[in-house]
Design a protein around this motif. Structure first.
Motif, PDB file in Angstrom:
ATOM      1  N   SER A   1       0.831  -1.207   0.000  1.00  0.00           N
ATOM      2  CA  SER A   1       0.000   0.000   0.000  1.00  0.00           C
ATOM      3  C   SER A   1       0.862   1.253   0.000  1.00  0.00           C
ATOM      4  CB  SER A   1      -0.919  -0.007   1.222  1.00  0.00           C
ATOM      5  OG  SER A   1      -1.672   1.183   1.295  1.00  0.00           O
ATOM      6  N   VAL A   2       1.928   1.233   0.838  1.00  0.00           N
ATOM      7  CA  VAL A   2       2.831   2.391   0.888  1.00  0.00           C
ATOM      8  C   VAL A   2       3.533   2.581  -0.451  1.00  0.00           C
ATOM      9  CG1 VAL A   2       4.928   3.295   1.959  1.00  0.00           C
ATOM     10  CG2 VAL A   2       3.175   2.230   3.376  1.00  0.00           C
TER      11      VAL A   2
ATOM     12  N   LYS B   1       2.446   1.731  -3.423  1.00  0.00           N
ATOM     13  CA  LYS B   1       1.493   2.290  -4.380  1.00  0.00           C
ATOM     14  C   LYS B   1       1.309   3.786  -4.140  1.00  0.00           C
ATOM     15  CE  LYS B   1      -1.109  -1.986  -5.130  1.00  0.00           C
ATOM     16  NZ  LYS B   1      -2.406  -2.680  -4.982  1.00  0.00           N
ATOM     17  N   LYS B   2       1.258   4.181  -2.852  1.00  0.00           N
ATOM     18  CA  LYS B   2       1.125   5.605  -2.549  1.00  0.00           C
ATOM     19  C   LYS B   2       2.356   6.372  -3.023  1.00  0.00           C
ATOM     20  CE  LYS B   2      -1.907   5.073   1.469  1.00  0.00           C
ATOM     21  NZ  LYS B   2      -2.047   5.278   2.934  1.00  0.00           N
TER      22      LYS B   2
ATOM     23  N   MET C   1       2.474   9.359  -5.647  1.00  0.00           N
ATOM     24  CA  MET C   1       3.094  10.644  -5.334  1.00  0.00           C
ATOM     25  C   MET C   1       4.158  10.997  -6.366  1.00  0.00           C
ATOM     26  SD  MET C   1       3.433  10.333  -1.178  1.00  0.00           S
ATOM     27  CE  MET C   1       4.284  11.900  -1.054  1.00  0.00           C
TER      28      MET C   1
END
Length: 253
Positions: free
Chosen positions: A89-90, A92-93, A97
């Motif tokens: 998840s991180v 993908k974030k 960004m």
């Protein structure tokens, strides 16, 4: 005595002899031995039971330890799975960004280009304004000379309309005014809306003005036509109009 009876007697005698020759059995000793044997058997069974119970308990302890280890490993695997999902998840974030940063960089570059273009346009506008200011000053100086030598005056009468007046055209009436009004069109052209007196070649002169954009030459040719009209309506005179070729050449605007 019959043979059968004889055989029976012999068998009896043999049995009696056997019975008389059997060893003596000590029942008390036999009981003691039996008791000892039973005691040893019970002790063996107890020891064996304790031994197997101890082994069973040890195996149960090892099994419990293995179960605890497996439980800890399952918990670790579950924790790692949760961490992996969190990292995914991180990641993908982070990718989102990074994409936003790239888009922002493109926008910033575009804004920078626009800002640089605006600066260049502002600088060009300043240079153009300075040039026009200098040109206007030179033009006013040239117009002052023209007014003195030819009696020409230029003034605005309304939006985008200029009126040009000439005197010193007619020798008989030096103060007589010859004039024309020109309209500066929005599409960068010129249109003469008034001419007094009317010049026959005015359409051709206006067409040449729109083709070449030389307003100074247009004024000279108009004045020359006014002079020709004045000469054609008056007797010859030794005096001639001033030679415009010797006048300062105004800067085109």
């Amino acid at each position: 005595m019959t043979a059968e009876s004889h055989n029976t007697n012999e068998m009896y005698l043999k049995m009696k002899r056997v019975s008389l020759s059997a060893p003596y059995i000590d029942l008390d000793a036999l009981k003691v031995q039996s008791s000892q044997l039973l005691s040893k058997t019970a002790s063996y069974l107890n020891n064996s039971t304790d031994h197997y119970q101890t082994q069973l308990q040890q195996r149960r302890t090892r099994l419990d330890a293995l179960n605890e280890t497996n439980k800890a490993k399952r918990e670790e695997i579950s924790k790692r799975r949760v961490e992996s999902e969190h990292y995914d998840s991180v990641w993908k974030k982070i990718q989102a960004m990074e994409q936003q940063i790239k888009v922002t960089e493109v926008k910033l570059a575009t804004l920078q280009q626009k800002q640089n273009l605006r600066k260049q346009m502002a600088l060009h506008s300043q240079k153009s304004a300075l040039y026009h200011a200098l040109a206007s000053a030179q033009l006013r100086q040239n117009l002052a000379v023209c007014e003195k030598l030819t009696g020409m005056t230029v003034h605005a009468i309304e939006d985008n309309h200029l009126k040009v007046d000439f005197t010193l055209i007619d020798e008989r009436e030096p103060d007589k005014v010859f004039s024309f009004v020109v309209h500066l069109l929005e599409e960068h052209g010129y249109k003469v809306v008034q001419c007094d007196p009317m010049i026959p070649d005015l359409p051709e002169l206006t067409e040449s003005l729109n083709r070449h954009g030389d307003f100074s030459s247009f004024i000279k040719r108009i004045r020359k036509e006014f002079c020709n009209l004045a000469l054609s309506s008056s007797p010859p005179s030794p005096q001639t109009p001033p030679d415009l070729t010797t006048l300062p050449h105004p800067i085109n605007t």
